[in-house]
Write a protein that holds these residues in place. Structure first.
Motif, mmCIF file in Angstrom:
data_model
loop_
_atom_site.group_PDB
_atom_site.id
_atom_site.type_symbol
_atom_site.label_atom_id
_atom_site.label_comp_id
_atom_site.label_asym_id
_atom_site.label_seq_id
_atom_site.Cartn_x
_atom_site.Cartn_y
_atom_site.Cartn_z
ATOM 1 N N LEU A 192 12.559 10.698 62.540
ATOM 2 C CA LEU A 192 11.582 10.120 63.468
ATOM 3 C C LEU A 192 10.152 10.363 62.971
ATOM 4 O O LEU A 192 9.274 9.512 63.151
ATOM 5 C CB LEU A 192 11.773 10.713 64.859
ATOM 6 N N MET A 193 9.910 11.497 62.340
ATOM 7 C CA MET A 193 8.603 11.741 61.741
ATOM 8 C C MET A 193 8.322 10.718 60.648
ATOM 9 O O MET A 193 7.215 10.170 60.555
ATOM 10 C CB MET A 193 8.539 13.166 61.187
ATOM 11 N N ASN A 194 9.324 10.428 59.833
ATOM 12 C CA ASN A 194 9.161 9.419 58.785
ATOM 13 C C ASN A 194 8.892 8.039 59.391
ATOM 14 O O ASN A 194 8.069 7.270 58.882
ATOM 15 C CB ASN A 194 10.406 9.367 57.905
ATOM 16 N N PHE A 195 9.606 7.732 60.466
ATOM 17 C CA PHE A 195 9.410 6.455 61.163
ATOM 18 C C PHE A 195 7.983 6.355 61.695
ATOM 19 O O PHE A 195 7.304 5.324 61.542
ATOM 20 C CB PHE A 195 10.420 6.334 62.305
ATOM 21 N N VAL A 205 2.962 12.646 51.192
ATOM 22 C CA VAL A 205 4.114 12.443 52.082
ATOM 23 C C VAL A 205 5.393 12.238 51.277
ATOM 24 O O VAL A 205 6.425 12.877 51.536
ATOM 25 C CB VAL A 205 3.862 11.236 53.017
ATOM 26 N N TYR A 206 5.353 11.369 50.289
ATOM 27 C CA TYR A 206 6.576 11.056 49.546
ATOM 28 C C TYR A 206 7.007 12.184 48.633
ATOM 29 O O TYR A 206 8.213 12.387 48.409
ATOM 30 C CB TYR A 206 6.396 9.739 48.777
ATOM 31 N N ARG A 207 6.067 12.950 48.087
ATOM 32 C CA ARG A 207 6.443 14.116 47.301
ATOM 33 C C ARG A 207 7.156 15.151 48.181
ATOM 34 O O ARG A 207 8.146 15.766 47.760
ATOM 35 C CB ARG A 207 5.194 14.743 46.666
ATOM 36 N N LEU A 208 6.673 15.332 49.389
ATOM 37 C CA LEU A 208 7.309 16.285 50.298
ATOM 38 C C LEU A 208 8.695 15.800 50.727
ATOM 39 O O LEU A 208 9.657 16.570 50.761
ATOM 40 C CB LEU A 208 6.429 16.510 51.527
ATOM 41 N N ARG A 209 8.828 14.528 51.019
ATOM 42 C CA ARG A 209 10.131 13.989 51.436
ATOM 43 C C ARG A 209 11.165 14.106 50.326
ATOM 44 O O ARG A 209 12.372 14.188 50.604
ATOM 45 C CB ARG A 209 9.990 12.521 51.838
ATOM 46 N N TYR A 244 13.130 17.777 55.996
ATOM 47 C CA TYR A 244 13.754 16.740 56.820
ATOM 48 C C TYR A 244 12.870 15.500 56.961
ATOM 49 O O TYR A 244 13.372 14.382 57.115
ATOM 50 C CB TYR A 244 14.027 17.289 58.224
ATOM 51 N N GLY A 245 11.559 15.702 56.961
ATOM 52 C CA GLY A 245 10.639 14.591 57.142
ATOM 53 C C GLY A 245 9.211 15.069 56.949
ATOM 54 O O GLY A 245 8.927 16.264 56.981
ATOM 55 N N ALA A 246 8.308 14.114 56.729
ATOM 56 C CA ALA A 246 6.895 14.454 56.535
ATOM 57 C C ALA A 246 6.037 13.302 57.020
ATOM 58 O O ALA A 246 6.397 12.137 56.883
ATOM 59 C CB ALA A 246 6.600 14.755 55.066
ATOM 60 N N LYS A 247 4.883 13.634 57.583
ATOM 61 C CA LYS A 247 3.968 12.620 58.100
ATOM 62 C C LYS A 247 2.567 13.188 58.196
ATOM 63 O O LYS A 247 2.365 14.402 58.148
ATOM 64 C CB LYS A 247 4.403 12.127 59.490
ATOM 65 N N ILE A 248 1.594 12.289 58.343
ATOM 66 C CA ILE A 248 0.233 12.702 58.650
ATOM 67 C C ILE A 248 0.236 13.491 59.955
ATOM 68 O O ILE A 248 0.947 13.153 60.900
ATOM 69 C CB ILE A 248 -0.676 11.458 58.792
#
Length: 312
Positions: free
Chosen positions: A237-240, A259-263, A269-273
């Motif tokens: 959901l964080m990615n969404f 974000v994509y390096r962390l994912r 599990y997820g990463a977002k601003i």
């Protein structure tokens, strides 16, 4: 004057996990307090002088005149709010366990801590709800009415919360697994980002209204995932939600790279601003640690401790 010589107050910084931007238009948000604090030490004086000492600079005024200071605008605005009730001059020392450069809600935390100290100094005897109302009024004065108060609520109440502006809703939630926070190296001030989004929304009102509805749905699903300790779903959901922030227009190349390096890191599990975007921080959910990431990691954990105060 009161019979104590010093007041110490502190408030934690905070991280927005879900609900950025849509919360100011009525959607639910999820935020947490973190174990990095701002401390305020208030010492009464026997005259009408006001002194402030902080890393952002020093300030001197009187009970009768409080001139502007661009570096200490939240401190000065809080003092002005309490000015008619101050029994004497005072000396303030403000210390922070984190830099104002990074997005840990430093403005909300300093207003929360100072409001709590001044309410004790004036013997206002405020509960958390009254403290929140007084502090939010100050923040709105500085930010021209902008700001949901989500970071302020997390700083005052502590822990992990679900929050809605109108009708006001503040619900404590369970704790989280390990989180990590990464600073991209720059940030745009929140009011400026909000103004930019408002201009974009005026050009495509129906599309931006649809984004708000999707953000609300995402936050509600995230709350359910937290209540079920379903961290895999919360990460998804964080990615969404990150995709919705991209559509909103508050993402950029460096944030996307982070974000994509962390994912791509095992155990994430997820990463977002986290926050308003166009710089600042990215929050990752999980215990993974990426290698060779050329961004600053800010060591944080969820804190159950909210704003607190003591006298001596």
């Amino acid at each position: 004057m009161s019979d104590y010589s010093m007041i110490k107050a502190s408030a934690p910084g905070s991280i927005m996990l879900m609900g950025e931007h849509a919360v100011v238009r009525g959607a639910q948000a999820i935020a947490c307090a973190v174990n990095r604090y701002i401390h305020v030490e208030l010492t009464p004086r026997d005259d009408d002088q006001l002194f402030v000492h902080s890393e952002l600079g020093d300030y001197r005024a009187t009970l009768h005149e409080l001139p502007d200071d661009p570096e200490l605008q939240f401190v000065v605005a809080t003092l002005r709010h309490w000015q008619p009730r101050l029994p004497s001059g005072l000396e303030l020392r403000v210390e922070s366990e984190f830099s104002h450069r990074v997005g840990l809600g430093s403005s909300a935390a300093v207003v929360a801590a100072l409001t709590l100290a001044l309410s004790n100094f004036t013997e206002a005897d405020m509960n958390n709800e009254q403290l929140f109302d007084a502090a939010l009024q100050v923040i709105h004065e500085v930010q021209n009415g902008r700001g949901s108060g989500t970071d302020l609520a997390a700083s005052i109440y502590g822990g992990l919360i679900a929050y809605r502006v109108v009708p006001r809703e503040l619900i404590p939630l369970k704790g989280l697994p390990e989180i990590s926070l990464w600073y991209v190296g720059y940030k745009m001030k929140t009011p400026a980002v909000l103004e930019l989004v408002e201009r974009k929304a005026a050009a495509f009102p129906s599309l931006y209204a649809s984004l708000d509805r999707l953000m609300e749905g995402c936050s509600l699903q995230a709350r359910l995932a937290i209540e079920m300790s379903d961290w895999q779903s919360l990460g998804e959901l964080m990615n969404f939600y990150q995709g919705l922030l991209d559509a909103l227009g508050v993402n950029d190349g460096k944030l996307s790279e982070l974000v994509y390096r962390l994912r791509a890191t095992a155990g994430i599990y997820g990463a977002k601003i986290s926050g308003s975007g166009l710089g600042d921080c990215v929050v990752a959910l999980g215990a993974g640690q990426p290698e060779g990431l050329a961004y600053e990691q800010i060591s944080v954990a969820v804190s159950a401790q909210g704003a607190c105060c003591s006298r001596r």
